[in-house]
Structures are given as C-alpha cells and as structure tokens.
Write a protein that holds these residues in place. Structure first.
Motif, PDB file in Angstrom:
ATOM      1  N   HIS A 112      66.157  81.377  63.674  1.00  0.00           N
ATOM      2  CA  HIS A 112      66.836  82.577  64.144  1.00  0.00           C
ATOM      3  C   HIS A 112      65.906  83.388  65.039  1.00  0.00           C
ATOM      4  N   GLU A 113      66.499  84.328  65.780  1.00  0.00           N
ATOM      5  CA  GLU A 113      65.714  85.200  66.645  1.00  0.00           C
ATOM      6  C   GLU A 113      64.833  86.154  65.828  1.00  0.00           C
ATOM      7  N   GLY A 114      65.273  86.461  64.617  1.00  0.00           N
ATOM      8  CA  GLY A 114      64.459  87.332  63.769  1.00  0.00           C
ATOM      9  C   GLY A 114      63.117  86.708  63.422  1.00  0.00           C
ATOM     10  N   THR A 115      63.089  85.380  63.270  1.00  0.00           N
ATOM     11  CA  THR A 115      61.824  84.698  62.981  1.00  0.00           C
ATOM     12  C   THR A 115      60.872  84.808  64.151  1.00  0.00           C
ATOM     13  N   LYS A 116      61.383  84.671  65.362  1.00  0.00           N
ATOM     14  CA  LYS A 116      60.539  84.810  66.546  1.00  0.00           C
ATOM     15  C   LYS A 116      59.989  86.227  66.671  1.00  0.00           C
ATOM     16  N   ARG A 117      60.812  87.216  66.358  1.00  0.00           N
ATOM     17  CA  ARG A 117      60.336  88.595  66.426  1.00  0.00           C
ATOM     18  C   ARG A 117      59.235  88.851  65.408  1.00  0.00           C
ATOM     19  N   LYS A 118      59.364  88.275  64.220  1.00  0.00           N
ATOM     20  CA  LYS A 118      58.316  88.438  63.217  1.00  0.00           C
ATOM     21  C   LYS A 118      57.019  87.782  63.658  1.00  0.00           C
ATOM     22  N   ARG A 119      57.120  86.614  64.298  1.00  0.00           N
ATOM     23  CA  ARG A 119      55.911  85.965  64.816  1.00  0.00           C
ATOM     24  C   ARG A 119      55.249  86.803  65.898  1.00  0.00           C
ATOM     25  N   ALA A 120      56.055  87.362  66.779  1.00  0.00           N
ATOM     26  CA  ALA A 120      55.496  88.196  67.838  1.00  0.00           C
ATOM     27  C   ALA A 120      54.814  89.438  67.261  1.00  0.00           C
ATOM     28  N   MET A 121      55.427  90.051  66.261  1.00  0.00           N
ATOM     29  CA  MET A 121      54.826  91.230  65.643  1.00  0.00           C
ATOM     30  C   MET A 121      53.542  90.879  64.902  1.00  0.00           C
ATOM     31  N   LEU A 122      53.515  89.730  64.226  1.00  0.00           N
ATOM     32  CA  LEU A 122      52.296  89.304  63.534  1.00  0.00           C
ATOM     33  C   LEU A 122      51.184  88.998  64.533  1.00  0.00           C
ATOM     34  N   SER A 123      51.537  88.353  65.643  1.00  0.00           N
ATOM     35  CA  SER A 123      50.546  88.087  66.683  1.00  0.00           C
ATOM     36  C   SER A 123      49.989  89.386  67.252  1.00  0.00           C
ATOM     37  N   GLY A 124      50.865  90.359  67.491  1.00  0.00           N
ATOM     38  CA  GLY A 124      50.396  91.648  67.979  1.00  0.00           C
ATOM     39  C   GLY A 124      49.509  92.375  66.985  1.00  0.00           C
TER      40      GLY A 124
END
Length: 216
Positions: A112-124
């Motif tokens: 899902h797109e929510g998983t990608k957003r969580k990865r981006a936030m963790l990377s940030g």
C-alpha cells in the motif's frame, strides 16, 4: 506527482550531505593550530593540522602525520567526535535504502501507499539523526582543540562536516514532513451517496421524459 518530487529532492539533498559527512570523517584537516602564535607560524611556515585520526605538521617542505592509535589516551572530544561521525556514516546506508524502496517506481508484493510513506518518514528520521551527530561533532571538536592547544583556524574537513550536516537536516526534514498524501482520499460512503444520487436523478429525468411523451 508532487510527493514524488519532494521525495526525490529530499533524497538528493540527503545523499549530498552524506557524502560531505564521509569526507569530513575520512580527512584530517579539521582545525589548524600553532604553538607560537599566528604571526610566528606564518613566518616559520609551520602549522599543525588536527583531525579525528591523525595530527599533521604542515609546511612548505614537510608534511608529516602522526596517527592517533592510542584510543584510551585520546581527549574526550576526539573520542566522542569519532563515535558520532562513524555512526552518521553508517546510518546513511539504511537511510538511502529506505528512501529508494519508498520511491513510486518500486513496488514490493502489492504494498500500500501507506507503507511507502512510513519508509520515507523512517528514512528522513535517520537523516535527521545523522545531522544531529554531525553537528555535535563539528561543534564540539574545535572547542576542545581550542582549550587544549589554542585554535587558529578551521580546516576544510570542518566546513565539509557543517555543510553535510545542514544538507542532511534539510533533506531529512523534507522527507519526514512532506510524506503525506497530496489530497485526502474520498470516503467510500460519499462515493456510494453520489452514485445513489446520480441514479435517482437519472430515473427522475427518465420519468419526466416519459410523462411528456404521453402528454403529447
């Protein structure tokens, strides 16, 4: 589309900052010190360059470095700066991998797109930690060197560390704060409501047309 642009911008800024932190960690031109005073050092053309891993004597005819191998006898500011800069360099790898996996062109098993957003936030978030580590190291080291030997000027490595930390902070902030949806998703009940209204209006329109034809 704008979310992809923000992710790409934050990723590029963070990668450039990561390179700056690696350059600052691997080089020894952090501060320039001299035991005789600035004017005397300029006349003698002899300065000492201090870094995380070595102390070097710089002159026109000599460049000799002494490695700092005795860990237990090193000053506290050198040991802390080593640990923080190495941590920042190592955190850059998982942060970059998470940012790549959060890209729109990469999909793993119908996620899902929510998983990608969580990865981006963790990377940030990892990039922000890198920025904090780099900032603390590059600020504390010259203060400790000044109290110990008398600081004369900042070196290239220190500027690279400052620039890298600033870019990591900026890129991490963009990836962490701008990873939300571009527009809120429409609720299912609203879609069902509008479809019912559309069907009702069509049926009413068809009834009116039938009544008009019967009247004629």
């Amino acid at each position: 589309m704008s979310q992809s642009c923000r992710l790409l911008t934050g990723f590029c800024l963070s990668c450039v900052g990561w390179v700056g932190i690696i350059i600052a960690t691997s080089t020894n031109d952090w501060v320039m010190t001299c035991k005789y005073g600035m004017n005397t050092c300029k006349k003698m053309d002899e300065l000492e360059s201090k870094g995380l891993w070595a102390e070097c004597v710089v002159s026109t005819s000599l460049y000799h470095c002494k490695a700092l191998n005795q860990i237990l006898t090193l000053p506290a500011h050198v040991q802390v700066a080593r640990a923080l800069m190495l941590s920042a360099c190592l955190l850059g790898l998982p942060s970059a991998l998470l940012a790549l996996l959060a890209a729109p062109c990469v999909t793993l098993n119908d996620e899902h797109e929510g998983t990608k957003r969580k990865r981006a936030m963790l990377s940030g978030a990892l990039m922000l930690i890198m920025a904090v580590c780099g900032t603390v190291s590059t600020v504390w080291f010259p203060i400790g060197a000044h109290h110990q030997d008398g600081l004369m000027s900042f070196g290239f490595s220190l500027y690279a560390g400052w620039l890298g930390s600033a870019l990591c902070f900026l890129g991490g902030s963009v990836m962490t704060c701008c990873s939300g949806d571009d527009a809120p998703a429409q609720r299912p009940e609203n879609r069902f409501y509008y479809s019912k209204q559309s069907g009702l209006s069509n049926s009413v329109q068809a009834t009116n047309n039938h009544a008009k034809s019967a009247h004629v």
